[in-house]
Design a protein around this motif. Structure first.
Motif, PDB file in Angstrom:
ATOM      1  N   PRO A   1       0.327  14.385 -10.142  1.00  0.00           N
ATOM      2  CA  PRO A   1      -1.433  13.790 -10.411  1.00  0.00           C
ATOM      3  C   PRO A   1      -1.178  12.624 -10.189  1.00  0.00           C
ATOM      4  O   PRO A   1      -0.579  11.976 -10.641  1.00  0.00           O
ATOM      5  CB  PRO A   1      -1.660  14.142 -12.216  1.00  0.00           C
ATOM      6  N   ALA A   2      -2.014  12.446  -8.544  1.00  0.00           N
ATOM      7  CA  ALA A   2      -2.382  11.429  -8.453  1.00  0.00           C
ATOM      8  C   ALA A   2      -4.149  11.392  -7.775  1.00  0.00           C
ATOM      9  O   ALA A   2      -3.258  11.764  -6.201  1.00  0.00           O
ATOM     10  CB  ALA A   2      -1.243  10.681  -7.899  1.00  0.00           C
ATOM     11  N   GLU A   3      -4.102  11.213  -7.362  1.00  0.00           N
ATOM     12  CA  GLU A   3      -5.661  11.275  -6.135  1.00  0.00           C
ATOM     13  C   GLU A   3      -5.151   9.519  -5.599  1.00  0.00           C
ATOM     14  O   GLU A   3      -5.927   9.999  -4.734  1.00  0.00           O
ATOM     15  CB  GLU A   3      -6.737  11.234  -6.703  1.00  0.00           C
ATOM     16  N   ARG A   4      -4.589   8.561  -5.562  1.00  0.00           N
ATOM     17  CA  ARG A   4      -4.399   7.775  -5.293  1.00  0.00           C
ATOM     18  C   ARG A   4      -3.046   7.333  -4.782  1.00  0.00           C
ATOM     19  O   ARG A   4      -2.976   7.442  -6.261  1.00  0.00           O
ATOM     20  CB  ARG A   4      -5.473   6.604  -4.810  1.00  0.00           C
ATOM     21  N   PHE A   5      -2.611   6.470  -4.150  1.00  0.00           N
ATOM     22  CA  PHE A   5      -1.494   6.232  -4.446  1.00  0.00           C
ATOM     23  C   PHE A   5      -0.595   5.743  -3.680  1.00  0.00           C
ATOM     24  O   PHE A   5      -1.078   5.824  -2.252  1.00  0.00           O
ATOM     25  CB  PHE A   5      -0.108   7.117  -4.676  1.00  0.00           C
ATOM     26  N   THR A   6       0.630   4.642  -3.741  1.00  0.00           N
ATOM     27  CA  THR A   6       1.519   4.228  -2.651  1.00  0.00           C
ATOM     28  C   THR A   6       2.165   4.202  -2.257  1.00  0.00           C
ATOM     29  O   THR A   6       3.345   4.317  -3.581  1.00  0.00           O
ATOM     30  CB  THR A   6       1.242   1.871  -3.066  1.00  0.00           C
ATOM     31  N   LEU A   7       2.717   3.698  -1.319  1.00  0.00           N
ATOM     32  CA  LEU A   7       4.320   4.979  -0.771  1.00  0.00           C
ATOM     33  C   LEU A   7       4.847   3.490  -0.294  1.00  0.00           C
ATOM     34  O   LEU A   7       4.309   3.275   0.667  1.00  0.00           O
ATOM     35  CB  LEU A   7       4.632   5.585  -0.077  1.00  0.00           C
ATOM     36  N   ALA A   8       5.883   3.222  -0.883  1.00  0.00           N
ATOM     37  CA  ALA A   8       6.365   1.503   0.098  1.00  0.00           C
ATOM     38  C   ALA A   8       8.231   2.159   0.649  1.00  0.00           C
ATOM     39  O   ALA A   8       8.638   2.839  -1.035  1.00  0.00           O
ATOM     40  CB  ALA A   8       6.602   1.158  -1.334  1.00  0.00           C
ATOM     41  N   TRP A   9       8.818   1.140   1.365  1.00  0.00           N
ATOM     42  CA  TRP A   9       9.777   1.198   1.081  1.00  0.00           C
ATOM     43  C   TRP A   9      10.412   0.209   1.792  1.00  0.00           C
ATOM     44  O   TRP A   9       9.767  -0.496   2.424  1.00  0.00           O
ATOM     45  CB  TRP A   9      10.690   2.478   2.454  1.00  0.00           C
TER      46      TRP A   9
END
Length: 142
Positions: free
Chosen positions: A23-31
């Motif tokens: 459940p996440a309407e906003r998120f950051t994906l990082a690598w």
């Protein structure tokens, strides 16, 4: 109304690992790039589709890269601030992402409301592709 979020699934045919709803309407994906060691971060939002009955849409909101490296230059419109090149991604509403996860590189980092953890917290890697798609909790296969 069903809760918006992201479904994570392993792309390999015959995988016995079931898809996971986050459940996440906003998120950051990082690598961090495995060879160049350059950090990338992308911000996304999961929003309802404008068409009734259609699945939600994944919107790329902003992206940052911590420097540049061979084959990893930020786009021409990126602005350097505090050591990060920030820009707005050109792909506005992708239906999903194909994330390559390797045992030879650090896993993706997933951040929700400032809390960051490796993606493996939600779904283990099989060393192949993980599919990330916008979805609703009600649409998650069980």
């Amino acid at each position: 109304m069903s809760m918006l979020g992201v479904c994570l699934a392993l792309a390999a045919s015959g995988s016995t690992v079931p898809p996971v709803f986050v459940p996440a309407e906003r998120f950051t994906l990082a690598w961090t790039h495995s060879i160049e060691k350059v950090r990338w971060e992308e911000d996304y939002a999961v929003v309802p589709s404008s068409a009734s009955g259609e699945p939600p849409v994944l919107q790329a909101l902003a992206a940052r890269v911590r420097g540049s490296a061979a084959g990893m230059e930020p786009p021409d419109d990126a602005v350097l601030r505090n050591g990060w090149y920030g820009y707005t991604p050109r792909m506005w509403s992708p239906q999903g992402l194909r994330l390559t996860r390797s045992p030879f590189a650090d896993d993706y980092t997933w951040c929700i409301q400032g809390r960051c953890e490796p993606m493996a917290r939600w779904l283990p890697s099989d060393g192949g592709i993980t599919l990330l798609t916008p979805c609703t909790e009600a649409a998650t296969p069980r």
